[in-house]
Design a protein around this motif. Structure first.
Motif, mmCIF file in Angstrom:
data_model
loop_
_atom_site.group_PDB
_atom_site.id
_atom_site.type_symbol
_atom_site.label_atom_id
_atom_site.label_comp_id
_atom_site.label_asym_id
_atom_site.label_seq_id
_atom_site.Cartn_x
_atom_site.Cartn_y
_atom_site.Cartn_z
ATOM 1 N N PRO A 56 54.048 -70.187 -17.682
ATOM 2 C CA PRO A 56 53.370 -69.292 -18.634
ATOM 3 C C PRO A 56 54.001 -69.373 -20.028
ATOM 4 O O PRO A 56 55.197 -69.644 -20.161
ATOM 5 C CB PRO A 56 53.587 -67.898 -18.049
ATOM 6 C CG PRO A 56 54.028 -68.108 -16.645
ATOM 7 C CD PRO A 56 54.706 -69.438 -16.601
ATOM 8 N N ARG A 57 53.184 -69.115 -21.019
ATOM 9 C CA ARG A 57 53.632 -69.143 -22.410
ATOM 10 C C ARG A 57 54.722 -68.090 -22.656
ATOM 11 O O ARG A 57 54.644 -66.972 -22.154
ATOM 12 C CB ARG A 57 52.429 -68.858 -23.325
ATOM 13 C CG ARG A 57 52.754 -68.696 -24.784
ATOM 14 C CD ARG A 57 53.189 -70.000 -25.429
ATOM 15 N NE ARG A 57 52.065 -70.925 -25.594
ATOM 16 C CZ ARG A 57 52.212 -72.246 -25.740
ATOM 17 N NH1 ARG A 57 53.412 -72.786 -25.728
ATOM 18 N NH2 ARG A 57 51.156 -73.026 -25.890
ATOM 19 N N ASP A 58 55.719 -68.494 -23.423
ATOM 20 C CA ASP A 58 56.740 -67.558 -23.911
ATOM 21 C C ASP A 58 56.149 -66.864 -25.141
ATOM 22 O O ASP A 58 55.980 -67.477 -26.199
ATOM 23 C CB ASP A 58 58.007 -68.348 -24.274
ATOM 24 C CG ASP A 58 59.087 -67.465 -24.906
ATOM 25 O OD1 ASP A 58 58.825 -66.275 -25.157
ATOM 26 O OD2 ASP A 58 60.189 -67.999 -25.140
ATOM 27 N N ASP A 70 44.227 -65.963 -33.835
ATOM 28 C CA ASP A 70 43.893 -64.698 -33.159
ATOM 29 C C ASP A 70 42.652 -64.860 -32.287
ATOM 30 O O ASP A 70 42.577 -64.290 -31.193
ATOM 31 C CB ASP A 70 43.649 -63.589 -34.196
ATOM 32 C CG ASP A 70 44.958 -63.092 -34.806
ATOM 33 O OD1 ASP A 70 46.026 -63.602 -34.405
ATOM 34 O OD2 ASP A 70 44.894 -62.212 -35.682
ATOM 35 N N SER A 71 41.690 -65.627 -32.773
ATOM 36 C CA SER A 71 40.461 -65.791 -31.981
ATOM 37 C C SER A 71 40.729 -66.609 -30.722
ATOM 38 O O SER A 71 40.119 -66.375 -29.675
ATOM 39 C CB SER A 71 39.341 -66.407 -32.818
ATOM 40 O OG SER A 71 39.746 -67.638 -33.351
ATOM 41 N N GLU A 72 41.656 -67.550 -30.801
ATOM 42 C CA GLU A 72 42.031 -68.296 -29.585
ATOM 43 C C GLU A 72 42.720 -67.388 -28.576
ATOM 44 O O GLU A 72 42.462 -67.468 -27.369
ATOM 45 C CB GLU A 72 42.970 -69.459 -29.943
ATOM 46 C CG GLU A 72 42.275 -70.714 -30.415
ATOM 47 C CD GLU A 72 43.283 -71.807 -30.753
ATOM 48 O OE1 GLU A 72 43.047 -72.943 -30.332
ATOM 49 O OE2 GLU A 72 44.280 -71.519 -31.441
ATOM 50 N N LEU A 73 43.598 -66.542 -29.080
ATOM 51 C CA LEU A 73 44.296 -65.610 -28.187
ATOM 52 C C LEU A 73 43.302 -64.656 -27.534
ATOM 53 O O LEU A 73 43.376 -64.386 -26.329
ATOM 54 C CB LEU A 73 45.367 -64.819 -28.962
ATOM 55 C CG LEU A 73 46.560 -65.626 -29.465
ATOM 56 C CD1 LEU A 73 47.504 -64.730 -30.286
ATOM 57 C CD2 LEU A 73 47.335 -66.246 -28.300
ATOM 58 N N PHE A 74 42.364 -64.169 -28.320
ATOM 59 C CA PHE A 74 41.321 -63.276 -27.789
ATOM 60 C C PHE A 74 40.552 -64.008 -26.685
ATOM 61 O O PHE A 74 40.318 -63.467 -25.602
ATOM 62 C CB PHE A 74 40.376 -62.852 -28.918
ATOM 63 C CG PHE A 74 39.304 -61.883 -28.472
ATOM 64 C CD1 PHE A 74 39.491 -60.509 -28.599
ATOM 65 C CD2 PHE A 74 38.121 -62.349 -27.908
ATOM 66 C CE1 PHE A 74 38.507 -59.617 -28.186
ATOM 67 C CE2 PHE A 74 37.134 -61.461 -27.485
ATOM 68 C CZ PHE A 74 37.333 -60.097 -27.624
ATOM 69 N N GLY A 80 40.092 -66.753 -19.985
ATOM 70 C CA GLY A 80 41.029 -67.525 -19.171
ATOM 71 C C GLY A 80 41.452 -68.828 -19.817
ATOM 72 O O GLY A 80 40.879 -69.271 -20.815
ATOM 73 N N GLY A 81 42.474 -69.467 -19.215
ATOM 74 C CA GLY A 81 43.065 -70.670 -19.787
ATOM 75 C C GLY A 81 42.091 -71.817 -19.972
ATOM 76 O O GLY A 81 42.155 -72.539 -20.967
ATOM 77 N N LEU A 82 41.187 -71.985 -19.021
ATOM 78 C CA LEU A 82 40.248 -73.120 -19.103
ATOM 79 C C LEU A 82 39.377 -73.042 -20.355
ATOM 80 O O LEU A 82 38.940 -74.070 -20.866
ATOM 81 C CB LEU A 82 39.376 -73.170 -17.846
ATOM 82 C CG LEU A 82 40.099 -73.497 -16.533
ATOM 83 C CD1 LEU A 82 39.119 -73.459 -15.359
ATOM 84 C CD2 LEU A 82 40.797 -74.856 -16.601
ATOM 85 N N MET A 90 46.088 -69.127 -15.951
ATOM 86 C CA MET A 90 45.806 -67.983 -16.832
ATOM 87 C C MET A 90 44.370 -67.556 -16.547
ATOM 88 O O MET A 90 43.424 -68.271 -16.854
ATOM 89 C CB MET A 90 45.959 -68.381 -18.302
ATOM 90 C CG MET A 90 45.475 -67.335 -19.302
ATOM 91 S SD MET A 90 46.454 -65.809 -19.293
ATOM 92 C CE MET A 90 45.418 -64.745 -20.328
ATOM 93 N N PRO A 91 44.202 -66.388 -15.905
ATOM 94 C CA PRO A 91 42.849 -65.986 -15.488
ATOM 95 C C PRO A 91 42.070 -65.260 -16.592
ATOM 96 O O PRO A 91 42.649 -64.845 -17.589
ATOM 97 C CB PRO A 91 43.140 -65.028 -14.330
ATOM 98 C CG PRO A 91 44.433 -64.393 -14.707
ATOM 99 C CD PRO A 91 45.222 -65.415 -15.495
#
Lengths: 120, 240
Positions: A56-58, A70-74, A80-82, A90-91
């Motif tokens: 998992p990401r730190d 921010d939009s990628e994080l959202f 989910g990760g895919l 990452m679900p």
């Protein structure tokens, strides 16, 4: 107070209790849903990581987190990760968190990484 | 506004509406003889009436699985056996954050914070399993589920569980392998009713609003395959 007003207030109070049940702080949502993998300190050292093929990401990694908008994080929280070509480990949390709660989580991540990336 | 007289038709209608509204929002009652459950103080850790926690604060305080839908969830014969020889199913307890601590490489389970489940004699275990089987809230969530044991994932089961859907992030598929924040799944096939597994994977939030298992929106065929994969896991023997 007359009976009619009393009944209206009672119903309104009940409705307010129901609607307020879904609003949670980013800190509490992070503790409940994210720490199991991203860890108590957000450093990617969660309880579940021992057998994961992708770690998992730190979230405290300023350099790595700065590369995410921010939009990628959202998107990665919601879908989910895919959805951003990352791991399925990452679900998607769309059924768990409201869009507002995800927005708040993105802000929470920015505090953890002490970084910024407003690019849309 | 004039005061409303509750003896008038409008007043009676309002009172009836209020009564019905209260019934809908209050915890629903359930059937079944709960004397033995009370004797063993089951409700100190388990909810015997719904609904599931609707806030994180309430979720964090939950000490054991909700039992108000136990009859729709558990296989009665498993309950009877397990209650006589209880073994931990959730490696990090009911809410993992209450039972972990920092470790050198990752957060670790703080076993000192975990408590053992009460062990019952065979007579009480049988009676309680029978009583729990009568607790059937959320019936509507499983009544349309149809388990298809023929939809086998074959050798792809583990790949679906581990890689494609990432379920192993939180669940162990054998002792010592997999995630720890969710219940082990290698015993799920003997523990849970197939229809419950289907419904729960389809929407964990329908059963447990705030639970930390996400809804991955799997197509029905793949839900069936995952359930059959878990049922197959339960047929193996494990050294624990």
């Amino acid at each position: 107070m007359n009976n009619c007003c009393f009944i209206i207030i009672l119903i309104m109070t009940s409705l307010l209790q129901i609607s307020s049940a879904s609003a949670e702080s980013a800190k509490d949502n992070y503790r409940t849903y994210c720490m199991q993998c991203h860890g108590m300190a957000g450093q990617g050292m969660g309880l579940n990581i021992q057998d994961m093929s992708v770690q998992p990401r730190d979230h405290t990694d300023t350099k790595a987190m700065s590369t995410r908008t921010d939009s990628e994080l959202f998107k990665v929280i919601k879908e989910g990760g895919l959805a951003i070509s990352k791991s399925s480990l990452m679900p998607p949390w769309a059924d768990t968190l409201t869009d507002n709660e995800i927005d708040d989580l993105v802000k929470h991540l920015r505090k953890l990484c002490q970084c910024d990336n407003q690019t849309k | 506004m004039n005061s409303l007289n509750m003896t008038t038709p409008l007043g009676k209608w309002l009172l009836l509406t209020l009564a019905l509204f209260s019934l809908v929002t209050a915890s629903p009652a359930h059937a079944g003889d709960l004397d033995l459950l009370n004797k063993h103080n089951c409700s100190s850790c388990h909810a015997l009436t719904g609904p599931a926690p609707s806030t994180l604060a309430a979720l964090w305080q939950r000490k054991g699985p909700d039992l108000f839908y136990a009859g729709n969830k558990y296989r009665q014969e498993w309950l009877e056996t397990w209650l006589q020889n209880p073994k931990r199913i959730r490696p990090a307890g009911m809410f993992y954050m209450n039972h972990i601590k920092p470790g050198p490489k990752r957060n670790m389970v703080d076993t000192s914070s975990l408590s053992q489940h009460l062990q019952l004699n065979s007579s009480d275990a049988k009676s309680i399993a029978a009583t729990l089987a009568t607790l059937k809230e959320n019936r509507s969530l499983i009544q349309n589920e149809k388990h298809d044991p023929k939809l086998s994932p074959g050798p792809l089961g583990e790949m679906m569980f581990d890689k494609i859907y990432g379920c192993m992030a939180c669940h162990q598929i054998e002792p010592g392998f997999g995630g720890l924040s969710g219940p082990e799944v290698y015993t799920a096939g003997t523990r849970l009713k197939a229809e419950f597994m289907l419904s729960y994977i389809r929407s964990p939030q329908a059963w447990d609003t705030k639970v930390w298992m996400p809804n991955a929106h799997l197509p029905d065929n793949n839900i069936q395959k995952l359930v059959n994969y878990m049922i197959n896991l339960s047929k193996k023997s494990y050294n624990e």
